[in-house]
Design an enzyme around this catalytic site. Structure first.
Site, mmCIF file in Angstrom:
data_model
loop_
_atom_site.group_PDB
_atom_site.id
_atom_site.type_symbol
_atom_site.label_atom_id
_atom_site.label_comp_id
_atom_site.label_asym_id
_atom_site.label_seq_id
_atom_site.Cartn_x
_atom_site.Cartn_y
_atom_site.Cartn_z
ATOM 1 N N LYS A 197 0.797 -1.231 0.000
ATOM 2 C CA LYS A 197 0.000 0.000 0.000
ATOM 3 C C LYS A 197 0.826 1.275 0.000
ATOM 4 O O LYS A 197 1.737 1.426 0.813
ATOM 5 C CB LYS A 197 -0.910 -0.002 1.225
ATOM 6 C CG LYS A 197 -1.957 -1.088 1.144
ATOM 7 C CD LYS A 197 -2.907 -1.004 2.305
ATOM 8 C CE LYS A 197 -3.921 -2.125 2.242
ATOM 9 N NZ LYS A 197 -4.397 -2.490 3.567
ATOM 10 N N GLY A 351 11.331 -6.726 7.500
ATOM 11 C CA GLY A 351 9.997 -7.128 7.076
ATOM 12 C C GLY A 351 10.018 -8.034 5.865
ATOM 13 O O GLY A 351 10.873 -8.909 5.748
ATOM 14 N N GLY A 374 9.384 -2.383 10.961
ATOM 15 C CA GLY A 374 8.761 -1.107 11.311
ATOM 16 C C GLY A 374 9.795 -0.056 11.678
ATOM 17 O O GLY A 374 9.702 1.104 11.271
#
Ligand code: AMP
Length: 395
Positions: A197, A351, A374
């Site tokens: 996204k 990630g 993160g």
């Protein structure tokens, strides 16, 4: 880094509380990837060599503030013992009677691992009493958990109010490598961004545009950019709320003289599955009913050519749905291009991109794979990480 590290403080004979990131993937009680344990070893070994008594703590998973055997750190204690070739005493609670007794019995050179910090809701709430209880075990606090450095929790920020607080080797290494890439990169500096996204990456896109020579955007987030450029994207991932942001970034790139490179072709599927029918089409002409799930061969060549002459590359986010082998080719091509460019500093944000690189066997060929998804993302956004900010400044 202007923060004190374990080398700036006398740890000899002291009790040292070390916040590690032992949030390892588990299959039952079996650790399926020990990267985070290995990454913590330099700090632990240094402290032991200095004859400190080492009290380790970490979270594991999301036990929601309650004891849950599924998230016990016991398997980590076991694996750590093997790695250190030394007994690691495991406590059955975090700040309770068992932890107190086992810590009271410690001698210099001993290692204790506390049970999962997140069995207490107070950990994530940064509760001062919980932080005080943790701090009461030690003379010095060392933060070496880069993966949680972007969170102000009791064991990352709270404890620093009660103990001298310094950085371990892992945090030091992460910040040095990524800090240098952002502040003083060898050029050309290329960033490769992907993942699902745009909305999750606006801070990174905006901040990196001000630092890089070339910004490559692939993966699910590229389709919102294609719409901003008037493209037709079928049923590909799309965030209508971010079309204006994409337009703004396209303009910003032009103004800053940054090359913004987008896919020119995509491999599309009819259904979201590995075995679906596939077609390869121009990125701005994806037919109705088809979904872009990977970058196409022309795009792989285009992106690889950009990476081939880069001196620094920061990569965050896969180029497609790499979990499906049929759509992992584009992501693998980026890893291959990085491996082929031997004179480039390659930094993989944690990630999914880190998982993809490791899974595809390119791990050892990269300069640095961040242990924090993160945290590295927030660092790339230019944000201050609270777990780092709270450490003592160098004099
Ligand atoms: P992120 O967590 O934002 O880095 O996104 C990682 C996820 O993005 C992975 O699970 C990928 O499968 C997914 N992804 C990447 N490209 C696409 C795409 N074209 N369509 C759907 N999902 C994608």
């Amino acid at each position: 880094m202007n923060k004190k590290t374990i080398e700036d403080i006398n740890v000899s004979g002291k009790r040292v509380l070390v916040r590690c990131d032992f949030n390892v993937p588990l299959d039952g009680k079996k650790i399926t990837d020990e990267t985070r344990i290995v990454a913590a070893l330099p700090t632990i070994e240094y402290l032991l060599k200095q004859n400190a008594a080492v009290i380790l703590c970490s979270h594991l998973g999301r036990p929601k503030g309650e004891f849950n055997m599924k998230y016990s750190l016991a398997p980590v204690a076991q694996r750590l013992s093997e790695k250190l070739d030394k007994k690691v005493v495991f406590t059955n609670d975090v700040i309770g009677e068992d932890a107190k007794a086992k810590i009271a019995a410690m001698q210099p050179g001993d290692v204790v691992l506390l049970e999962n910090l997140r069995f207490h809701a107070e950990e994530e709430k940064n509760d001062p009493e919980f932080a005080k209880a943790l701090a009461s075990f030690a003379d010095i606090f060392v933060n070496d958990a880069f993966g949680t450095a972007h969170r102000a929790h009791a064991s990352t920020e709270g404890v620093t109010h009660y103990l001298p607080a310094v950085a371990g080797y892992l945090i030091g290494k992460e910040l040095d490598i990524m800090g240098k890439a952002l502040e003083n990169p060898a050029r050309p500096f290329v960033a490769v961004l992907g993942g699902s996204k745009v909305g999750d990456k606006i801070g990174v896109i905006s901040n990196l545009l001000e630092k890089v020579d070339t910004l490559i955007i692939g993966g699910g987030m590229s389709y919102t950019f294609q719409v901003a450029l008037g493209g037709h994207i079928g049923k590909s991932l799309f965030q209508a709320d971010y079309v204006d942001f994409a337009k703004e970034m396209i303009e910003k790139a032009k103004k800053l003289n940054v090359r913004l490179v987008l896919p020119v072709d995509n491999v599309c599927g009819q259904e979201f599955s590995n075995d679906t029918m596939r077609i390869t089409v121009h990125s701005k002409e994806i037919p109705d009913g088809w979904e872009g799930m990977d970058i196409g061969p022309q795009t792989q060549a285009l992106f690889s050519a950009e990476i081939a002459h880069a001196k620094t590359v920061v990569w965050n986010g896969p180029m497609g749905v790499f979990e499906f082998p049929s759509f992992a080719v584009g992501t693998r091509s980026i890893a291959q291009a990085l491996a082929d460019n031997k004179s480039c500093i390659s930094i993989i944000g944690g990630g999914d991109s880190a998982a993809a690189v490791e899974q595809m066997g390119y791990g050892k060929l990269m300069t640095h794979i961040s242990t924090g998804g993160g945290a590295s993302l927030e660092f790339l956004e230019g944000k201050t990480l609270p777990g780092v900010a709270a450490l003592n400044d160098k004099e």
